[in-house]
Design a protein around this motif. Structure first.
Motif, short mmCIF file in Angstrom:
data_model
loop_
_atom_site.label_atom_id
_atom_site.label_comp_id
_atom_site.label_asym_id
_atom_site.label_seq_id
_atom_site.Cartn_x
_atom_site.Cartn_y
_atom_site.Cartn_z
N UNK A 100 0.83 -1.22 0.00
CA UNK A 100 0.00 0.00 0.00
C UNK A 100 0.86 1.26 0.00
N UNK A 101 2.12 1.12 0.43
CA UNK A 101 3.02 2.29 0.45
C UNK A 101 3.43 2.73 -0.96
N UNK A 102 3.28 1.85 -1.93
CA UNK A 102 3.66 2.17 -3.31
C UNK A 102 2.45 2.04 -4.26
N UNK A 103 1.26 2.11 -3.68
CA UNK A 103 0.02 2.01 -4.48
C UNK A 103 -0.04 0.71 -5.28
N UNK A 104 0.44 -0.37 -4.66
CA UNK A 104 0.36 -1.72 -5.23
C UNK A 104 1.21 -1.93 -6.48
N UNK B 3 11.03 6.98 1.13
CA UNK B 3 9.96 5.97 1.22
C UNK B 3 10.34 4.90 2.23
N UNK B 4 11.61 4.48 2.21
CA UNK B 4 12.08 3.47 3.17
C UNK B 4 12.02 4.03 4.59
N UNK C 44 9.89 6.20 5.66
CA UNK C 44 8.48 6.23 6.03
C UNK C 44 8.00 4.86 6.50
N UNK C 45 8.33 3.82 5.75
CA UNK C 45 7.93 2.46 6.11
C UNK C 45 8.61 2.04 7.41
N UNK C 46 9.89 2.38 7.56
CA UNK C 46 10.63 2.05 8.77
C UNK C 46 9.99 2.68 10.00
N UNK C 47 9.63 3.92 9.88
CA UNK C 47 9.00 4.62 11.00
C UNK C 47 7.67 3.99 11.37
N UNK C 48 6.88 3.61 10.37
CA UNK C 48 5.58 3.00 10.62
C UNK C 48 5.74 1.62 11.28
N UNK C 49 6.71 0.84 10.81
CA UNK C 49 6.95 -0.48 11.39
C UNK C 49 7.39 -0.38 12.86
N UNK C 50 8.27 0.55 13.14
CA UNK C 50 8.75 0.70 14.51
C UNK C 50 7.63 1.17 15.43
N UNK C 51 6.74 2.01 14.90
CA UNK C 51 5.59 2.43 15.71
C UNK C 51 4.67 1.26 16.03
N UNK D 60 12.38 -7.72 -2.43
CA UNK D 60 10.97 -8.11 -2.54
C UNK D 60 10.31 -7.53 -3.79
N UNK D 61 11.07 -6.77 -4.57
CA UNK D 61 10.51 -6.21 -5.82
C UNK D 61 9.60 -5.02 -5.61
N UNK D 62 9.57 -4.48 -4.40
CA UNK D 62 8.76 -3.28 -4.17
C UNK D 62 9.38 -2.10 -4.90
N UNK D 63 10.66 -2.20 -5.14
CA UNK D 63 11.37 -1.23 -5.97
C UNK D 63 12.26 -2.01 -6.93
#
Length: 331
Positions: free
Chosen positions: A233-237, A256-257, A259-266, A284-287
């Motif tokens: 969802x962080x990359x609009x699928x 972007x990384x 942002x995801x890192x911050x959300x995971x740690x929260x 994982x091919x997200x990028x």
């Protein structure tokens, strides 16, 4: 009868041979009979049909003969419709002439080695090359596989990708095929038993982080339906494409990384800094971080376009629905 008259009468009765006739230029003598003979020969030669020049040239080529007398026999080698080599003036050409088709140049070009990302060299381990060609940068949507790649990205602080790949089966065995529900139940005793040749598989903080992350992943699955839905969802699928040309351009982390890192740690994840997360996004091919000169860059992009291509019926349904909503809004 006078003497003069008798002489004239004698001249008439005497048969003289035909005299030679001078030609127009005055320097050639032609006999009438010879002229007639030449005329007859000329008429006969005109009655003989002449072969067209095109046919003669084709026959000459077919018989490996040169039309031009200046061409030598070794400057031309036999050819056939199956596309044999033709050597003209030392230049080698390969042509394929299908029946009734155009002449196509099918010169055999030796394909060089496949171009990969610069960190893959001819001396690289075959397992590492296979990982680059078949897995790295390929979009992953399976939760277990995503969790496995997240663990490997965390392990990069202590091990290299090559070492991880060689120990992959050991990782899978010790971590119960990366089943988060099973890993979440690991006890302290179980953790300390994860050893290889008498040494812990990873450091204790890393092992504890993996167990804690498995617990948090179960919560994400309940909230978002799957860990895959949460990540994508962080990359609009759809995977991000950077299009880097050189290794030095590939970053260790991105906004972007972060942002995801911050959300995971929260959410309670541990050992998931921006660098770890970005490594996870790459594998994982997200990028898509294959270099643009690498053959996998275009292949990954093509696979993504194919997978995200909507069927015609679905496109029509979406357009119809959009038009309907527009009409309702105007009403």
């Amino acid at each position: 009868m006078s003497v003069a008259a008798k002489l004239r009468s004698a001249e008439k009765q005497t048969q003289e041979p035909p005299r030679a006739i001078l030609g127009p230029a005055g320097n050639r003598v032609r006999v009438l009979e010879e002229a007639k003979r030449k005329i007859e020969v000329l008429k006969k030669s005109q009655q003989k049909p002449k072969k067209p020049v095109e046919k003669m040239s084709q026959a000459a080529v077919k018989n490996n003969l040169s039309v031009d007398s200046t061409c030598s026999s070794d400057s031309y080698s036999s050819s056939s419709s199956s596309g044999r080599n033709v050597k003209l003036n030392g230049i080698k050409q390969v042509k394929d002439v299908p029946n009734g088709g155009e002449i196509k140049d099918v010169s055999s070009k030796k394909e060089g080695p496949v171009k990969r990302c610069d960190w893959i060299t001819p001396n690289s381990d075959p397992l590492y090359i296979s990982f680059h060609d078949e897995e790295w940068g390929v979009p992953v949507h399976d939760d277990r596989k995503l969790f496995e790649l997240l663990v490997f990205s965390q392990a990069l602080a202590e091990l290299s990708w090559l070492a991880i790949l060689h120990m992959r089966d050991i990782f899978r065995k010790l971590f119960d095929q990366f089943d988060p529900s099973s890993i979440a139940q690991f006890t302290e005793k179980k953790l300390l038993s994860l050893k290889v040749n008498g040494n812990l598989l990873l450091s204790e903080p890393k092992l504890r982080a993996i167990v804690e992350n498995a617990k948090q992943m179960l919560k994400i699955q309940q909230e978002f339906g799957s860990f895959s839905n949460y990540c994508w969802r962080f990359v609009n699928q759809k995977p991000l494409r950077n299009g880097f040309r050189y290794v030095r351009q590939v970053p260790a982390k991105t906004p972007k990384a972060e942002l995801i890192s911050k959300d995971l740690m929260q959410r309670g994840f541990r050992c998931v800094g921006p660098t770890v997360v970005y490594s996870f996004m790459q594998v994982a091919g997200i990028v898509n971080d294959h270099l643009t000169s690498c053959f996998r860059y275009q292949e990954c992009n093509a696979d993504v376009e194919k997978n995200f291509e909507l069927p015609k019926s679905q496109e029509i349904e979406i357009v119809t629905r959009a038009l309907g909503n527009t009409c309702l809004s105007h009403d």
